[in-house]
Design a protein around this motif. Structure first.
Motif, PDB file in Angstrom:
ATOM      1  N   LEU A  14       0.597  -1.514   0.018  1.00  0.00           N
ATOM      2  CA  LEU A  14       0.049  -0.244   0.063  1.00  0.00           C
ATOM      3  C   LEU A  14       1.272   1.498  -0.311  1.00  0.00           C
ATOM      4  O   LEU A  14       2.096   1.236   0.749  1.00  0.00           O
ATOM      5  CB  LEU A  14      -0.817  -0.151   1.060  1.00  0.00           C
ATOM      6  N   ASP A  15       0.806   2.525  -0.908  1.00  0.00           N
ATOM      7  CA  ASP A  15       1.090   3.408  -0.780  1.00  0.00           C
ATOM      8  C   ASP A  15      -0.070   4.591  -0.876  1.00  0.00           C
ATOM      9  O   ASP A  15      -0.384   4.653  -1.911  1.00  0.00           O
ATOM     10  CB  ASP A  15       1.951   3.374  -2.217  1.00  0.00           C
ATOM     11  N   GLU A  16       0.229   5.337  -0.050  1.00  0.00           N
ATOM     12  CA  GLU A  16      -0.819   6.442  -0.355  1.00  0.00           C
ATOM     13  C   GLU A  16      -1.204   7.244  -1.121  1.00  0.00           C
ATOM     14  O   GLU A  16      -2.398   7.654  -1.180  1.00  0.00           O
ATOM     15  CB  GLU A  16      -1.198   6.586   1.270  1.00  0.00           C
ATOM     16  N   ARG A  17       0.146   7.241  -2.041  1.00  0.00           N
ATOM     17  CA  ARG A  17      -0.504   8.044  -3.323  1.00  0.00           C
ATOM     18  C   ARG A  17      -0.450   7.751  -4.363  1.00  0.00           C
ATOM     19  O   ARG A  17      -0.696   8.000  -5.114  1.00  0.00           O
ATOM     20  CB  ARG A  17       1.689   7.980  -3.514  1.00  0.00           C
ATOM     21  N   ALA A  18      -0.617   6.247  -4.426  1.00  0.00           N
ATOM     22  CA  ALA A  18      -0.955   5.802  -5.443  1.00  0.00           C
ATOM     23  C   ALA A  18      -2.834   5.736  -5.997  1.00  0.00           C
ATOM     24  O   ALA A  18      -3.219   5.740  -7.098  1.00  0.00           O
ATOM     25  CB  ALA A  18      -1.380   4.478  -4.701  1.00  0.00           C
ATOM     26  N   GLU A  19      -3.665   5.970  -5.293  1.00  0.00           N
ATOM     27  CA  GLU A  19      -5.403   6.014  -5.579  1.00  0.00           C
ATOM     28  C   GLU A  19      -5.329   7.911  -5.914  1.00  0.00           C
ATOM     29  O   GLU A  19      -6.304   7.806  -7.297  1.00  0.00           O
ATOM     30  CB  GLU A  19      -5.698   5.537  -4.159  1.00  0.00           C
ATOM     31  N   PRO A  20      -4.762   8.792  -5.276  1.00  0.00           N
ATOM     32  CA  PRO A  20      -4.651  10.019  -6.054  1.00  0.00           C
ATOM     33  C   PRO A  20      -4.467   9.824  -7.702  1.00  0.00           C
ATOM     34  O   PRO A  20      -5.110  10.722  -8.241  1.00  0.00           O
ATOM     35  CB  PRO A  20      -3.550  11.013  -5.011  1.00  0.00           C
ATOM     36  N   PHE A  21      -3.221   9.403  -7.574  1.00  0.00           N
ATOM     37  CA  PHE A  21      -2.381   8.968  -9.297  1.00  0.00           C
ATOM     38  C   PHE A  21      -3.339   8.606  -9.594  1.00  0.00           C
ATOM     39  O   PHE A  21      -3.839   8.986 -11.377  1.00  0.00           O
ATOM     40  CB  PHE A  21      -1.475   8.582  -8.786  1.00  0.00           C
ATOM     41  N   ASP A  22      -4.176   7.171  -9.350  1.00  0.00           N
ATOM     42  CA  ASP A  22      -5.220   6.663 -10.646  1.00  0.00           C
ATOM     43  C   ASP A  22      -6.303   7.207 -10.836  1.00  0.00           C
ATOM     44  O   ASP A  22      -6.703   7.071 -12.043  1.00  0.00           O
ATOM     45  CB  ASP A  22      -5.611   5.427  -9.795  1.00  0.00           C
ATOM     46  N   ALA A  23      -6.650   8.458  -9.455  1.00  0.00           N
ATOM     47  CA  ALA A  23      -7.442   8.940  -9.824  1.00  0.00           C
ATOM     48  C   ALA A  23      -7.599  10.329 -10.877  1.00  0.00           C
ATOM     49  O   ALA A  23      -8.483   9.839 -11.798  1.00  0.00           O
ATOM     50  CB  ALA A  23      -8.091   9.974  -9.000  1.00  0.00           C
ATOM     51  N   GLU A  24      -6.264  10.587 -10.407  1.00  0.00           N
ATOM     52  CA  GLU A  24      -5.632  11.772 -12.275  1.00  0.00           C
ATOM     53  C   GLU A  24      -5.330  11.174 -13.265  1.00  0.00           C
ATOM     54  O   GLU A  24      -6.028  11.644 -14.070  1.00  0.00           O
ATOM     55  CB  GLU A  24      -5.092  12.291 -11.576  1.00  0.00           C
TER      56      GLU A  24
END
Length: 236
Positions: free
Chosen positions: A161-171
């Motif tokens: 898990l990397d907390e930056r992953a979901e925002p990156f994927d959303a963009e």
């Protein structure tokens, strides 16, 4: 000029023979990919170029009829990139083997096919340049763009898990769903590498190919069933 594009994920699990008991979990993704490929066929291209992640930096060209296999994933299932041909050298990387399966599944026979592998280290500027070159190849060019979003979406994901992953994927999902070329070109290559995003370079090739084409996008699927972001989009 680019007239249409389909964006699909490229996990071998998309192929039911490979997925085995997990096959139903990706049925929605498979259906979305079929819909996206249907829009490609409806655009009546003169040339279809399939772009996907490759182990080599590339770009590496693969001719129509290049064979691929899922033997490395424990399954004796062979595919080709479009119609099989004698004397074609080379072997498809996994991403283009999945594309070959998608094209076979949908019965693609609408235009000649070429494959192009692009590696993770490929610079943003070079990706955009490659895309521009592809768009100039024929009067009506279509792209099938393979690649996954982050493999760091959950604790059990391949990259943890990397907390930056979901925002990156959303963009990335937003940019692909709206055909936002600037958004795709602006994806951070270093961050994408840290988040194990295999689709960054192929998506930026798409952005380069679409310059001046005024295409509109639609996001058909977005999920992370195994902790890996899978996106399906169609541009027309």
């Amino acid at each position: 000029m680019l007239v249409a594009a389909a964006v699909c994920p490229c996990p071998p699990l998309l192929v039911p023979d490979v997925a085995a008991g997990a096959a139903p979990e990706l049925d929605a993704a498979r259906a979305a990919c079929a819909d996206a490929l249907g829009l490609l066929a409806a655009a009546r291209p003169d040339l279809l170029v399939v772009v996907g992640p490759d182990a080599e930096t590339g770009p590496t060209a693969y001719a129509q009829g290049t064979p691929g296999s899922f033997l490395g994933f424990g399954v004796e299932r062979d595919v080709t990139l479009g119609q099989a041909r004698d004397g074609v050298a080379g072997t498809l990387p996994p991403s283009l083997a999945v594309a070959g399966w998608l094209l076979e599944r949908t019965g693609w026979a609408d235009a000649p096919i070429e494959g192009l592998g692009v590696g993770e280290p490929l610079a943003v500027e070079r990706c955009i340049e490659i895309g521009s070159e592809i768009a100039a190849r024929a009067e009506r060019v279509a792209l099938l763009v393979m690649g996954d979003a982050s493999a760091c979406r959950t604790l059990k994901a391949p990259g943890y898990l990397d907390e930056r992953a979901e925002p990156f994927d959303a963009e990335a999902a937003r940019a692909l769903g709206t055909a936002d070329l600037a958004g795709l070109k602006g994806l951070d290559a270093d961050l994408a590498r840290e988040l194990m995003v295999s689709g960054r370079a192929p998506w930026q090739v798409l952005a380069g190919a679409a310059d001046g084409a005024a295409l509109r996008g639609a996001l058909l699927y977005e999920d992370a069933p195994y902790g890996v972001g899978y996106l399906v989009a169609a541009w027309s």
